[in-house]
Every structure is written in structure tokens, then in C-alpha cells.
Design a protein around this motif. Structure first.
Motif, PDB file in Angstrom:
ATOM      1  N   SER A 218       0.845  -1.198   0.000  1.00 16.89           N
ATOM      2  CA  SER A 218       0.000   0.000   0.000  1.00 16.89           C
ATOM      3  C   SER A 218       0.878   1.245   0.000  1.00 16.89           C
ATOM      4  N   PHE A 219       1.918   1.220   0.810  1.00 18.49           N
ATOM      5  CA  PHE A 219       2.886   2.316   0.846  1.00 18.49           C
ATOM      6  C   PHE A 219       3.524   2.507  -0.531  1.00 18.49           C
ATOM      7  N   MET A 220       3.845   1.394  -1.194  1.00 18.35           N
ATOM      8  CA  MET A 220       4.496   1.473  -2.503  1.00 18.35           C
ATOM      9  C   MET A 220       3.592   2.101  -3.563  1.00 18.35           C
ATOM     10  N   LYS A 221       2.276   1.923  -3.437  1.00 24.98           N
ATOM     11  CA  LYS A 221       1.370   2.587  -4.378  1.00 24.98           C
ATOM     12  C   LYS A 221       1.554   4.097  -4.291  1.00 24.98           C
ATOM     13  N   LEU A 222       1.694   4.591  -3.066  1.00 16.82           N
ATOM     14  CA  LEU A 222       1.939   6.025  -2.872  1.00 16.82           C
ATOM     15  C   LEU A 222       3.341   6.403  -3.345  1.00 16.82           C
ATOM     16  N   TYR A 223       4.302   5.594  -2.953  1.00 14.85           N
ATOM     17  CA  TYR A 223       5.710   5.882  -3.256  1.00 14.85           C
ATOM     18  C   TYR A 223       5.939   5.984  -4.760  1.00 14.85           C
ATOM     19  N   ARG A 224       5.322   5.098  -5.493  1.00 13.41           N
ATOM     20  CA  ARG A 224       5.501   5.096  -6.949  1.00 13.41           C
ATOM     21  C   ARG A 224       4.823   6.292  -7.617  1.00 13.41           C
ATOM     22  N   ASP A 225       3.887   6.921  -6.911  1.00 15.10           N
ATOM     23  CA  ASP A 225       3.189   8.085  -7.455  1.00 15.10           C
ATOM     24  C   ASP A 225       3.732   9.396  -6.896  1.00 15.10           C
ATOM     25  N   LEU A 226       4.925   9.342  -6.369  1.00 12.51           N
ATOM     26  CA  LEU A 226       5.519  10.546  -5.783  1.00 12.51           C
ATOM     27  C   LEU A 226       5.750  11.615  -6.841  1.00 12.51           C
ATOM     28  N   PRO A 227       5.782  12.862  -6.388  1.00 14.56           N
ATOM     29  CA  PRO A 227       6.157  13.910  -7.337  1.00 14.56           C
ATOM     30  C   PRO A 227       7.597  13.703  -7.800  1.00 14.56           C
ATOM     31  N   SER A 228       7.913  14.254  -8.927  1.00 17.12           N
ATOM     32  CA  SER A 228       9.256  14.133  -9.485  1.00 17.12           C
ATOM     33  C   SER A 228      10.272  14.809  -8.562  1.00 17.12           C
ATOM     34  N   MET A 229      11.316  14.086  -8.215  1.00 15.45           N
ATOM     35  CA  MET A 229      12.373  14.664  -7.386  1.00 15.45           C
ATOM     36  C   MET A 229      13.087  15.782  -8.149  1.00 15.45           C
ATOM     37  N   ASP A 230      13.203  15.635  -9.461  1.00 17.56           N
ATOM     38  CA  ASP A 230      13.817  16.683 -10.268  1.00 17.56           C
ATOM     39  C   ASP A 230      13.007  17.972 -10.180  1.00 17.56           C
ATOM     40  N   SER A 231      11.678  17.854 -10.241  1.00 17.22           N
ATOM     41  CA  SER A 231      10.817  19.038 -10.137  1.00 17.22           C
ATOM     42  C   SER A 231      10.977  19.708  -8.779  1.00 17.22           C
ATOM     43  N   ILE A 232      11.044  18.915  -7.744  1.00 18.09           N
ATOM     44  CA  ILE A 232      11.228  19.464  -6.395  1.00 18.09           C
ATOM     45  C   ILE A 232      12.560  20.194  -6.302  1.00 18.09           C
ATOM     46  N   LEU A 233      13.620  19.570  -6.810  1.00 18.46           N
ATOM     47  CA  LEU A 233      14.953  20.163  -6.696  1.00 18.46           C
ATOM     48  C   LEU A 233      15.122  21.382  -7.601  1.00 18.46           C
ATOM     49  N   MET A 234      14.381  21.439  -8.703  1.00 15.10           N
ATOM     50  CA  MET A 234      14.483  22.576  -9.610  1.00 15.10           C
ATOM     51  C   MET A 234      13.688  23.784  -9.097  1.00 15.10           C
ATOM     52  N   ASN A 235      12.632  23.521  -8.322  1.00 16.77           N
ATOM     53  CA  ASN A 235      11.803  24.609  -7.828  1.00 16.77           C
ATOM     54  C   ASN A 235      11.288  24.277  -6.421  1.00 16.77           C
ATOM     55  N   PRO A 236      12.174  24.210  -5.420  1.00 16.53           N
ATOM     56  CA  PRO A 236      11.788  23.749  -4.085  1.00 16.53           C
ATOM     57  C   PRO A 236      10.785  24.659  -3.374  1.00 16.53           C
ATOM     58  N   GLU A 237      10.742  25.929  -3.741  1.00 15.30           N
ATOM     59  CA  GLU A 237       9.823  26.870  -3.084  1.00 15.30           C
ATOM     60  C   GLU A 237       8.389  26.737  -3.596  1.00 15.30           C
ATOM     61  N   LYS A 238       8.221  26.191  -4.781  1.00 12.65           N
ATOM     62  CA  LYS A 238       6.883  26.107  -5.390  1.00 12.65           C
ATOM     63  C   LYS A 238       6.398  24.672  -5.594  1.00 12.65           C
ATOM     64  N   ALA A 239       7.289  23.717  -5.494  1.00 15.63           N
ATOM     65  CA  ALA A 239       6.891  22.317  -5.702  1.00 15.63           C
ATOM     66  C   ALA A 239       5.835  21.934  -4.670  1.00 15.63           C
ATOM     67  N   PRO A 240       4.812  21.190  -5.088  1.00 17.73           N
ATOM     68  CA  PRO A 240       3.758  20.829  -4.135  1.00 17.73           C
ATOM     69  C   PRO A 240       4.291  19.969  -2.993  1.00 17.73           C
ATOM     70  N   VAL A 241       3.747  20.200  -1.802  1.00 19.26           N
ATOM     71  CA  VAL A 241       4.088  19.406  -0.619  1.00 19.26           C
ATOM     72  C   VAL A 241       2.899  18.492  -0.348  1.00 19.26           C
ATOM     73  N   PRO A 242       3.089  17.191  -0.462  1.00 17.48           N
ATOM     74  CA  PRO A 242       1.980  16.261  -0.211  1.00 17.48           C
ATOM     75  C   PRO A 242       1.453  16.381   1.211  1.00 17.48           C
ATOM     76  N   LYS A 243       0.182  16.069   1.391  1.00 21.09           N
ATOM     77  CA  LYS A 243      -0.450  16.121   2.716  1.00 21.09           C
ATOM     78  C   LYS A 243      -0.317  14.786   3.457  1.00 21.09           C
ATOM     79  N   ASP A 244      -0.321  13.685   2.730  1.00 22.46           N
ATOM     80  CA  ASP A 244      -0.297  12.350   3.333  1.00 22.46           C
ATOM     81  C   ASP A 244       1.066  12.060   3.960  1.00 22.46           C
ATOM     82  N   ALA A 245       1.068  11.611   5.228  1.00 19.94           N
ATOM     83  CA  ALA A 245       2.319  11.345   5.946  1.00 19.94           C
ATOM     84  C   ALA A 245       3.168  10.287   5.243  1.00 19.94           C
ATOM     85  N   ALA A 246       2.537   9.261   4.716  1.00 21.55           N
ATOM     86  CA  ALA A 246       3.298   8.211   4.030  1.00 21.55           C
ATOM     87  C   ALA A 246       4.014   8.772   2.812  1.00 21.55           C
TER      88      ALA A 246
END
Length: 192
Positions: free
Chosen positions: A116-144
């Protein structure tokens, strides 16, 4: 010799595992300690041993499943079986086979939670997108998902991307204060 120490490891009789009682003469030659797995120690070992990042992220999310021994189960979660799961995850094979193998490694209950965790993990936002725009990249709400994101970022960190990773992690909720502190210390000392 003075520079040699003899250590032994075994199971407790109460574990129902293969044990042989030591005689009293042998027992008096050992300092006997009972040890339990610790998620922080395990995490350090897992990182040093190049475990799959998803397994480390899951353990940080569900530390109670690091060791959930059941002597009557065919398979149960323990540090050894999570290493098996890490090896399974590195193969990136057929999903149906992967699920069956994980179930066979850690048992049905832990397997359902991990998958179940892996279903979320595989749908994570792109790490490249986060690193390219850390101030605007969406922050997920779900703790997992947040645990998975922080561990995926940690897996990617080097001196070049650390400032962006810290900027993103700073935006996380109070529940992630420990990750924020670790990221800031790494940034201050240039440790990766």
C-alpha cells in the motif's frame, strides 16, 4: 590474543527457533545480553548497505514493523527479511511476482502495508521538479507520501542539490522537524 574478542549470537529459547542450551560452564564464560532492533540503527545500516530507498522510507514510516516476530508465522518482518525486500525491490520485475515475493519474505500483514505504501511511493512527485523549484513544488499532505519524498530526496542529495533539498524540507509540517534539523546540519557542515 589481546586484540581478539569472541562474540556469539543466537535466538532465545522462548522464540521457538532452533536453539541449544549452553551448559553452565559455557554460560559463565559469556556476558549475555538480549538485544532488540532499533529503527535508527537499522536505518544507518540500511543506508550504508545501499538498501532500496523505498524500504528505508517505509521503515521510517512504520518502525513497529521492523521486528514483529511471530513464531507461528511462515514469514514475519525482521531486519533480515526487510533486507530481502530491499533486494526484491532492486530487481524491478513483474509487479505480481514482486508482491508474492514480499509476502513470502515478511508475511501477509507487513506485505499488505508495504505494498500500500508502494502505491503512494511510486506516485511521488518528481524529485527533479522538487529540486528545480523547491519553493513552489507541491508538498503532499499524506504522511506516508511525505516520508517517501524526504527519503527519496535524501537518496539524491549531494553538495550540488542539498540547498534545494533543505529549502523544500523546510516547508514540511511539524511532524518532520527531525528531517528538517538533519537537513540543516548537513547543509551547515557540507556533509552529504
Amino acid at each position: 590474543p589481546d586484540n581478539v574478542h569472541v562474540l556469539g549470537a543466537g535466538n532465545r529459547d522462548t522464540d521457538g527457533a532452533v536453539t541449544t542450551r549452553m551448559g553452565t560452564a559455557m554460560r559463565s564464560r559469556f556476558c549475555q545480553l538480549e538485544m532488540e532492533p532499533d529503527v535508527d540503527d537499522w536505518t544507518a545500516h540500511a543506508i550504508d548497505s545501499d538498501f532500496h530507498p523505498s524500504v528505508i522510507a517505509f521503515m521510517r514510516f512504520r518502525p513497529a514493523l521492523l521486528w514483529d516476530f511471530d513464531k507461528n508465522a511462515k514469514a514475519f518482518p525482521c531486519p533480515r527479511t526487510w533486507e530481502f525486500v530491499s533486494q526484491i525491490m532492486k530487481t524491478e520485475g513483474d509487479r505480481t511476482v514482486e508482491i508474492a515475493l514480499i509476502n513470502g519474505a515478511v508475511g501477509a500483514g507487513a506485505s499488505v502495508e508495504f505494498n500500500s505504501f508502494m502505491k503512494l511511493y511510486r506516485d511521488l512527485p518528481s524529485m527533479d521538479s522538487i529540486l528545480m523549484n523547491p519553493e513552489k513544488a507541491p508538498v503532499p499532505k499524506d504522511a506516508a507520501v511525505l516520508y517517501a519524498v524526504t527519503h527519496a530526496l535524501a537518496d539524491r542529495c549531494d553538495r550540488k542539490v542539498l540547498p534545494a533539498a533543505v529549502a523544500y524540507v523546510d516547508r514540511l509540517s511539524k511532524e518532520f522537524e527531525e528531517e528538517k534539523k538533519i537537513a540543516k546540519v548537513k547543509q551547515m557542515y557540507g556533509v552529504v
